[in-house]
Design a protein around this motif. Sequence first.
Motif: not given
Length: 335
Positions: A277-295
């Motif tokens: 689902p879309k956020f109301s602001n732009p997205i500037s950065s992303l990261a997956f955690n080391c076990d791939g369970t969270k973004l």
Amino acid sequence: MSDDQIFLPSPPFDSISSVQYSPTNPDQLLVSSWDATVRFYDVGERGGKGSAEAKFEHRAAVLACCFSDATHGFSGGLDTSVRELDFATENIRNLGQHNDSISTMAYSRDSNALITGSWDRTLRFWDSRAASPQTGSHDTPERVYQLGLVNNTLVVAMASRLFNIYDIRKMDQPAQQRESSLKFMTRSLACMPDGQGYATASVEGRIAVEYFDPSPAAQEKKYAFKCHRQTIDDVDHVWPVNALAFHPIYNTFASAGSDGTVSIWDHKVKKRLRQYPKFSNPISSLAFNCDGTKLAIAVSYTWDEGEAGLKTAENPLVAIRKLGDEVKPKGWTGN
């Protein structure tokens, strides 16, 4: 707020430049910001909300951060200093300087080397254990915008759409020099965890998938595609792709843009697996955690609209999304 997403407390109050997870602890996150801070969070299930564990004040906007281990990280930005951060004591140690803003950094655990890239057209190597922490400086043909590191392969995205690819054990010259497959300025870069290649994205709503192997057969596999675009009232709107991140296990990747959306892609079959689902602001950065369970998703104004856009921009947020099978390639068998 849904069960699969939380927003971290005490987010930065200006644009977020980078979110970076620990390479070993799936619940440790660093967030650097234009508000001249780096914030250290535990995003675990403590009360279900995550917690702000430490804050590091800098003299100017911080553009880059990364972890070295569970107790230390690094940061750099407009004040040109390379800093080591101690999470337990909140002490900041100055390792040295660049001659201009530090735009990006990466840490090699194999060689205990912090690598920083700057608008001063250099890459610098640091060992925080050494009496003289700076261990090398290497000139680049243009300002450095982004770094990607996988194993010993370092990808450097620069101004003028230039890319250098190095073996960090042999920095006297690049192993390869390339020009971007995209026509416009490079905005983001991420390396495939399997070491085969990298993805890069531009301000003009495109992503390119590239392979390191210079053989014609491998180079035939590279491609680019349009994304983060929308037709509104018969007008095509195109947004910058600000962030890319590869899943550490499945080798799929996430992209995020100034349109406020995050998409998950399976680049092998050239398909989108999910759009959140879309956020109301732009997205500037992303990261997956080391076990791939969270973004981790940094939702903040990115100045695409200049000062005018600031009037309607909402306050920055850091969202932590729990991941399910949507990040897994179809028919995944574990190899």
